[in-house]
Structure formats: structure tokens, C-alpha cells
Design a protein around this motif. Structure first.
Motif, PDB file in Angstrom:
ATOM      1  N   HIS A 270       0.846  -1.192   0.000  1.00 48.23           N
ATOM      2  CA  HIS A 270       0.000   0.000   0.000  1.00 48.23           C
ATOM      3  C   HIS A 270       0.881   1.241   0.000  1.00 48.23           C
ATOM      4  O   HIS A 270       1.953   1.242   0.600  1.00 48.23           O
ATOM      5  CB  HIS A 270      -0.896   0.033   1.251  1.00 48.23           C
ATOM      6  N   PHE A 271       0.387   2.288  -0.658  1.00 49.56           N
ATOM      7  CA  PHE A 271       1.080   3.567  -0.558  1.00 49.56           C
ATOM      8  C   PHE A 271       0.853   4.146   0.829  1.00 49.56           C
ATOM      9  O   PHE A 271      -0.227   4.052   1.396  1.00 49.56           O
ATOM     10  CB  PHE A 271       0.569   4.554  -1.613  1.00 49.56           C
ATOM     11  N   ALA A 272       1.901   4.730   1.363  1.00 46.62           N
ATOM     12  CA  ALA A 272       1.793   5.307   2.703  1.00 46.62           C
ATOM     13  C   ALA A 272       0.871   6.517   2.683  1.00 46.62           C
ATOM     14  O   ALA A 272       0.902   7.332   1.771  1.00 46.62           O
ATOM     15  CB  ALA A 272       3.176   5.717   3.199  1.00 46.62           C
ATOM     16  N   ARG A 273       0.039   6.626   3.698  1.00 49.15           N
ATOM     17  CA  ARG A 273      -0.857   7.765   3.821  1.00 49.15           C
ATOM     18  C   ARG A 273      -0.127   8.916   4.491  1.00 49.15           C
ATOM     19  O   ARG A 273       0.799   8.719   5.263  1.00 49.15           O
ATOM     20  CB  ARG A 273      -2.110   7.364   4.599  1.00 49.15           C
ATOM     21  N   GLN A 274      -0.587  10.110   4.198  1.00 50.61           N
ATOM     22  CA  GLN A 274       0.128  11.288   4.671  1.00 50.61           C
ATOM     23  C   GLN A 274      -0.662  12.072   5.702  1.00 50.61           C
ATOM     24  O   GLN A 274      -0.433  13.243   5.918  1.00 50.61           O
ATOM     25  CB  GLN A 274       0.488  12.181   3.474  1.00 50.61           C
ATOM     26  N   GLY A 275      -1.650  11.425   6.328  1.00 46.17           N
ATOM     27  CA  GLY A 275      -2.391  12.105   7.385  1.00 46.17           C
ATOM     28  C   GLY A 275      -3.547  12.911   6.849  1.00 46.17           C
ATOM     29  O   GLY A 275      -3.514  13.447   5.752  1.00 46.17           O
ATOM     30  N   GLY A 276      -4.599  13.013   7.668  1.00 53.42           N
ATOM     31  CA  GLY A 276      -5.776  13.770   7.253  1.00 53.42           C
ATOM     32  C   GLY A 276      -6.443  13.116   6.063  1.00 53.42           C
ATOM     33  O   GLY A 276      -6.407  11.897   5.892  1.00 53.42           O
ATOM     34  N   GLU A 277      -7.050  13.927   5.191  1.00 56.67           N
ATOM     35  CA  GLU A 277      -7.674  13.394   3.985  1.00 56.67           C
ATOM     36  C   GLU A 277      -6.590  12.878   3.050  1.00 56.67           C
ATOM     37  O   GLU A 277      -5.604  13.548   2.788  1.00 56.67           O
ATOM     38  CB  GLU A 277      -8.480  14.492   3.284  1.00 56.67           C
ATOM     39  N   ASP A 278      -6.754  11.689   2.540  1.00 58.45           N
ATOM     40  CA  ASP A 278      -5.737  11.106   1.668  1.00 58.45           C
ATOM     41  C   ASP A 278      -6.008  11.516   0.231  1.00 58.45           C
ATOM     42  O   ASP A 278      -6.913  10.992  -0.414  1.00 58.45           O
ATOM     43  CB  ASP A 278      -5.746   9.585   1.809  1.00 58.45           C
ATOM     44  N   HIS A 279      -5.193  12.430  -0.286  1.00 57.31           N
ATOM     45  CA  HIS A 279      -5.411  12.915  -1.641  1.00 57.31           C
ATOM     46  C   HIS A 279      -5.147  11.837  -2.674  1.00 57.31           C
ATOM     47  O   HIS A 279      -5.531  11.965  -3.834  1.00 57.31           O
ATOM     48  CB  HIS A 279      -4.522  14.132  -1.917  1.00 57.31           C
ATOM     49  N   LEU A 280      -4.494  10.742  -2.264  1.00 59.05           N
ATOM     50  CA  LEU A 280      -4.252   9.659  -3.209  1.00 59.05           C
ATOM     51  C   LEU A 280      -5.544   8.935  -3.587  1.00 59.05           C
ATOM     52  O   LEU A 280      -5.575   8.184  -4.563  1.00 59.05           O
ATOM     53  CB  LEU A 280      -3.258   8.653  -2.621  1.00 59.05           C
ATOM     54  N   ASP A 281      -6.592   9.143  -2.830  1.00 53.97           N
ATOM     55  CA  ASP A 281      -7.875   8.513  -3.137  1.00 53.97           C
ATOM     56  C   ASP A 281      -8.749   9.360  -4.056  1.00 53.97           C
ATOM     57  O   ASP A 281      -9.815   8.919  -4.483  1.00 53.97           O
ATOM     58  CB  ASP A 281      -8.645   8.221  -1.839  1.00 53.97           C
ATOM     59  N   VAL A 282      -8.309  10.586  -4.360  1.00 50.80           N
ATOM     60  CA  VAL A 282      -9.059  11.438  -5.288  1.00 50.80           C
ATOM     61  C   VAL A 282      -8.810  10.929  -6.707  1.00 50.80           C
ATOM     62  O   VAL A 282      -7.671  10.626  -7.069  1.00 50.80           O
ATOM     63  CB  VAL A 282      -8.602  12.911  -5.163  1.00 50.80           C
ATOM     64  N   PRO A 283      -9.837  10.813  -7.554  1.00 53.25           N
ATOM     65  CA  PRO A 283      -9.625  10.370  -8.944  1.00 53.25           C
ATOM     66  C   PRO A 283      -8.562  11.220  -9.636  1.00 53.25           C
ATOM     67  O   PRO A 283      -8.476  12.433  -9.425  1.00 53.25           O
ATOM     68  CB  PRO A 283     -11.001  10.550  -9.589  1.00 53.25           C
ATOM     69  N   SER A 284      -7.753  10.562 -10.444  1.00 51.13           N
ATOM     70  CA  SER A 284      -6.663  11.280 -11.113  1.00 51.13           C
ATOM     71  C   SER A 284      -7.165  12.237 -12.180  1.00 51.13           C
ATOM     72  O   SER A 284      -6.399  13.064 -12.688  1.00 51.13           O
ATOM     73  CB  SER A 284      -5.667  10.293 -11.726  1.00 51.13           C
ATOM     74  N   ALA A 285      -8.419  12.143 -12.545  1.00 57.61           N
ATOM     75  CA  ALA A 285      -9.102  13.134 -13.387  1.00 57.61           C
ATOM     76  C   ALA A 285     -10.586  12.945 -13.168  1.00 57.61           C
ATOM     77  O   ALA A 285     -11.082  11.812 -13.176  1.00 57.61           O
ATOM     78  CB  ALA A 285      -8.751  12.960 -14.858  1.00 57.61           C
ATOM     79  N   MET A 286     -11.292  14.045 -12.964  1.00 54.52           N
ATOM     80  CA  MET A 286     -12.725  13.934 -12.709  1.00 54.52           C
ATOM     81  C   MET A 286     -13.448  15.169 -13.224  1.00 54.52           C
ATOM     82  O   MET A 286     -12.939  16.294 -13.147  1.00 54.52           O
ATOM     83  CB  MET A 286     -13.008  13.755 -11.216  1.00 54.52           C
ATOM     84  N   PRO A 287     -14.648  14.986 -13.804  1.00 56.18           N
ATOM     85  CA  PRO A 287     -15.407  16.142 -14.274  1.00 56.18           C
ATOM     86  C   PRO A 287     -16.014  16.903 -13.106  1.00 56.18           C
ATOM     87  O   PRO A 287     -16.414  16.309 -12.107  1.00 56.18           O
ATOM     88  CB  PRO A 287     -16.493  15.522 -15.153  1.00 56.18           C
ATOM     89  N   LEU A 288     -16.058  18.210 -13.246  1.00 51.38           N
ATOM     90  CA  LEU A 288     -16.751  19.072 -12.294  1.00 51.38           C
ATOM     91  C   LEU A 288     -17.981  19.611 -13.019  1.00 51.38           C
ATOM     92  O   LEU A 288     -17.864  20.370 -13.971  1.00 51.38           O
ATOM     93  CB  LEU A 288     -15.854  20.217 -11.837  1.00 51.38           C
ATOM     94  N   GLY A 289     -19.148  19.207 -12.576  1.00 54.31           N
ATOM     95  CA  GLY A 289     -20.350  19.545 -13.317  1.00 54.31           C
ATOM     96  C   GLY A 289     -20.640  18.451 -14.334  1.00 54.31           C
ATOM     97  O   GLY A 289     -20.168  17.318 -14.199  1.00 54.31           O
ATOM     98  N   PRO A 290     -21.392  18.763 -15.389  1.00 55.53           N
ATOM     99  CA  PRO A 290     -21.756  17.740 -16.385  1.00 55.53           C
ATOM    100  C   PRO A 290     -20.518  17.066 -16.966  1.00 55.53           C
ATOM    101  O   PRO A 290     -19.545  17.732 -17.340  1.00 55.53           O
ATOM    102  CB  PRO A 290     -22.515  18.532 -17.448  1.00 55.53           C
ATOM    103  N   ALA A 291     -20.558  15.738 -17.055  1.00 54.07           N
ATOM    104  CA  ALA A 291     -19.410  14.990 -17.575  1.00 54.07           C
ATOM    105  C   ALA A 291     -19.337  15.038 -19.092  1.00 54.07           C
ATOM    106  O   ALA A 291     -18.297  14.722 -19.669  1.00 54.07           O
ATOM    107  CB  ALA A 291     -19.482  13.544 -17.103  1.00 54.07           C
ATOM    108  N   GLN A 292     -20.420  15.424 -19.730  1.00 48.15           N
ATOM    109  CA  GLN A 292     -20.470  15.448 -21.187  1.00 48.15           C
ATOM    110  C   GLN A 292     -20.901  16.817 -21.663  1.00 48.15           C
ATOM    111  O   GLN A 292     -21.845  17.406 -21.132  1.00 48.15           O
ATOM    112  CB  GLN A 292     -21.451  14.383 -21.679  1.00 48.15           C
ATOM    113  N   ALA A 293     -20.192  17.332 -22.652  1.00 45.88           N
ATOM    114  CA  ALA A 293     -20.563  18.630 -23.222  1.00 45.88           C
ATOM    115  C   ALA A 293     -21.779  18.466 -24.118  1.00 45.88           C
ATOM    116  O   ALA A 293     -22.031  17.387 -24.658  1.00 45.88           O
ATOM    117  CB  ALA A 293     -19.392  19.198 -24.019  1.00 45.88           C
ATOM    118  N   PRO A 294     -22.562  19.524 -24.307  1.00 46.82           N
ATOM    119  CA  PRO A 294     -23.743  19.439 -25.174  1.00 46.82           C
ATOM    120  C   PRO A 294     -23.347  19.280 -26.638  1.00 46.82           C
ATOM    121  O   PRO A 294     -22.235  19.646 -27.044  1.00 46.82           O
ATOM    122  CB  PRO A 294     -24.456  20.766 -24.928  1.00 46.82           C
ATOM    123  N   SER A 295     -24.244  18.737 -27.434  1.00 51.29           N
ATOM    124  CA  SER A 295     -24.032  18.667 -28.876  1.00 51.29           C
ATOM    125  C   SER A 295     -24.066  20.078 -29.459  1.00 51.29           C
ATOM    126  O   SER A 295     -24.612  21.006 -28.847  1.00 51.29           O
ATOM    127  CB  SER A 295     -25.124  17.822 -29.535  1.00 51.29           C
TER     128      SER A 295
END
Length: 376
Positions: A270-295
């Protein structure tokens, strides 16, 4: 009672005309101001409104006007028409871009006649960009911006500067240079093979790279851009990216490889945790708002008209409050100065004869997705 609005211009002005047709809109289309071409006559008939060919013909009960006619830089009388309407006591929303001197004259006319004048960079008022700007403001409150990387077509470069100015909290100080050599010259490729010109420097005191497709097909000047806007704002924590003008917005944390590992009794590392909220668990890329743009069909039918209504709402509220046009005007005077400096660095757009692109249909896009899934 709905506010009566005039639209001047029927080319890109058709987007404004559609914006006034949205269900529940507080605005009523009062008429069209144009030169009387077959197009403008057809538009007036389609929307069931009078066609005026001179600002002096516009009725006195028109309160707001959208001037969607090119300014002097692009060979049009847009600024002059805007001033004539303001001299009649009409508040004006004018489509970008304008030369700085034209904008200054419009602001003086607005102040002299006690009306409000807004220069509209258009895209900054659309919902996807507004979401990006809100996320950028929140990010700036939490982390210092380290760099900006952005790409655009020269036709919408002014709008890019406005988006960046709002995202960064301003554009001063700035300084840009153009690289000494074009890649095409060094590789033997033609400029069509390497359509983007890079400008490196600082914007708002932040290191920035701007890549501009500085090309124009004179037979169809509004088409054949590879993209409208793509923006990445980088911080020590990661990158906020507007993938295209209409989304999606993606947060990608900065790569951070742990220096230590922990081995569980099971033998699993396992990767060592660095205390508090573990930023390693945040998705390496994630949409903010709608995941798909409109046509693009939805963009033309809904997103752009809604953006027009948003811009008109800002103008109407400023007019109701009796706001001075100078504060927002000063910001756009700064943007005009920056835009003119950058276009001088770029030089005149390269004239090209473009062919209609072979677009991918829904079935082909689905096959792309299947190929990606299959590779996993």
C-alpha cells in the motif's frame, strides 16, 4: 410587461434573435435593424417584426439594443450604429471585438447620454464557461495559480482573454513574445500542417502559453477553426481544464508519487498515507459539473441563446440601477489593448483555402468508444 429589445445585424445576430425567443423570456423582440438585404428581410418576416434600415427609425419605446454588426477593425459600422442608438437613449449590448479607440468613443457616448453600454465577449456568458469561472475562483481562493496554458482560434481570441481575465482576477501585468522560428520552417512541413502559433509570456503576472490558430478562409471566415477555446489553469495541487468552450470541466490532481510504501501482513503493498484526507484517493481526473458537453445542435438551440439572455439580464439590471458604464468599460479597454498587442505579435491571419472537414457521425464516435473499451 416585457422589455422591448432591438437586434441590429442578422448574420451572427440570428443567435441573438433566437435568444429573445426563449420560453419565459422577459424580453420582447421589437424589431431588426439592418441594411435591408434579402437575409434581413427574411429574418424580419420569420420573426414577425419590423425591419428598420436606419437608427432614426427605431421606435422610442425600445429600451435595449443588441448590436451584432462588425466594428471598424473588421470593416463594419457596428460602433457607429451603437453610438447612434445610445444617442437616442437606448442601452446597448455590443458583440465583440472592437478597436480600443472605438470602444472608448462608445463609452464616452454612453456616459454623455446617461445609458449603459456593455461589450459582450459572448462565450463568457454561456453556462459552461460560467461554471468554469466559478470553479476557477474557488481554486484561486485555495491555491496559488502557477501557470496557464490555453489554445484558441484567432476569431475568438478576444473572448479567450476575457475568460482568462475573469478566471485569473485580471490580466495585468502582461508581456508576451513570439518564438523566433516557426516549426514548419524547421521541419519542411507547410503551415497547414502546423496551424498553431505560440505566444509565451505572463498574463496577470502568471506564466502563460497561448496557442492561436492564426488562419482564415476568406470564403468562409467563421468556419474551419480546430477549436474555440481550451484552457488549463495549473496550481501546485493540480490542473483545472476547460476541455472545450462548452465543457466539460475537468479537475486533474498533480501527480504525486509517495516516497514510502507500507506492506500489509497479506503481502499487499500500500502507498503510505500522509495524514488527514488522503489525496491519493481522489480520482486522477474527474469532471466538475456535467461529464459530457452538449451537442452543437443543443449549443446553437439552447446554450448560446441562454447566454444571450444572461448578457441581456446584466445589461438590463445595470440600466435599472443606473450604473455607470465606465468600470466594466475600463476592464474591456484593457482587454482591447492586450488583444491588439497580441494580434500584432501574431501578424495578419494566414489566408487558406479550407475544405469542409469530414466529421465523425454518431456511429463512428461509438466505434471509437468501443475501440477504447476493447483496449482496456
Amino acid at each position: 410587461m416585457k422589455t422591448r429589445v432591438l437586434v441590429a445585424g442578422t448574420k451572427f445576430g440570428q443567435v441573438y434573435l433566437e435568444g429573445l425567443r426563449r420560453p419565459g423570456s422577459p424580453y420582447e423582440l421589437a424589431g431588426i435593424l439592418a441594411r435591408g438585404s434579402e437575409r434581413s428581410r427574411a429574418c424580419a418576416e420569420h420573426y414577425g417584426v419590423p425591419l428598420y434600415t436606419d437608427p432614426g427609425q427605431v421606435p422610442a419605446d425600445v429600451r435595449l439594443a443588441c448590436v451584432v454588426i462588425r466594428g471598424g477593425l473588421l470593416g463594419g459600422p457596428g460602433a457607429q450604429i451603437a453610438r447612434q442608438l445610445m444617442e437616442r437613449g437606448i442601452h446597448v449590448l455590443q458583440e465583440h471585438p472592437l478597436h480600443r479607440d472605438e470602444l472608448a468613443e462608445c463609452l464616452r457616448t454612453a456616459a454623455a447620454n446617461g445609458v449603459v453600454y456593455h461589450l459582450n465577449s459572448f462565450y463568457a456568458n454561456t453556462a459552461p464557461v460560467r461554471r468554469f469561472l466559478a470553479a476557477a475562483a474557488e481554486l484561486r481562493a485555495r491555491r496559488q495559480v502557477r501557470y496557464v496554458d490555453a489554445a484558441t482560434g484567432f476569431q475568438v481570441a478576444y473572448a479567450l482573454l476575457d475568460i482568462l481575465g475573469q478566471a485569473l482576477g485580471g490580466v495585468r501585468p502582461w508581456a508576451f513574445t513570439r518564438p523566433a522560428g516557426r516549426g514548419a520552417a524547421m521541419t519542411g512541413l507547410t503551415s497547414l500542417d502546423m496551424p498553431f502559433v505560440s505566444l509565451d509570456g505572463v498574463l496577470g503576472g502568471i506564466p502563460a502559453t497561448l496557442r492561436v490558430q492564426n488562419q482564415l478562409d476568406p470564403a468562409d471566415p467563421d468556419n474551419y477553426a480546430h477549436l474555440l477555446h481550451r484552457i488549463t489553469i495549473g496550481t501546485e495541487a493540480g490542473n483545472l481544464t476547460l476541455v472545450s468552450t462548452h465543457g466539460p470541466i475537468v479537475w486533474s490532481p498533480r501527480p504525486d508519487f509517495p516516497r514510502e510504501v507500507q506492506t500489509a501482513e497479506s503481502g499487499i503493498v500500500h502507498f503510505a498515507r500522509q495524514g488527514g484526507e488522503d489525496h491519493l484517493d481522489v480520482p486522477s481526473a474527474m469532471p466538475l459539473g456535467p461529464a459530457q458537453a452538449p451537442s452543437y445542435r443543443r449549443i446553437f438551440d439552447t446554450v448560446w441563446p441562454e447566454g444571450i439572455e444572461h448578457a441581456l439580464g446584466r445589461l438590463a439590471r445595470a440600466a435599472e440601477a443606473g450604473d455607470s458604464p465606465l468600470p466594466s468599460g475600463q476592464y474591456h479597454l484593457t482587454l482591447c489593448t492586450l488583444w491588439q498587442e497580441l494580434t500584432a505579435l501574431l501578424g495578419p491571419p494566414e489566408l487558406v483555402r479550407a475544405t469542409a472537414p469530414k466529421m465523425l457521425g454518431p456511429h463512428e464516435v461509438k466505434e471509437l468508444g468501443a475501440a477504447a473499451e476493447g483496449a482496456a
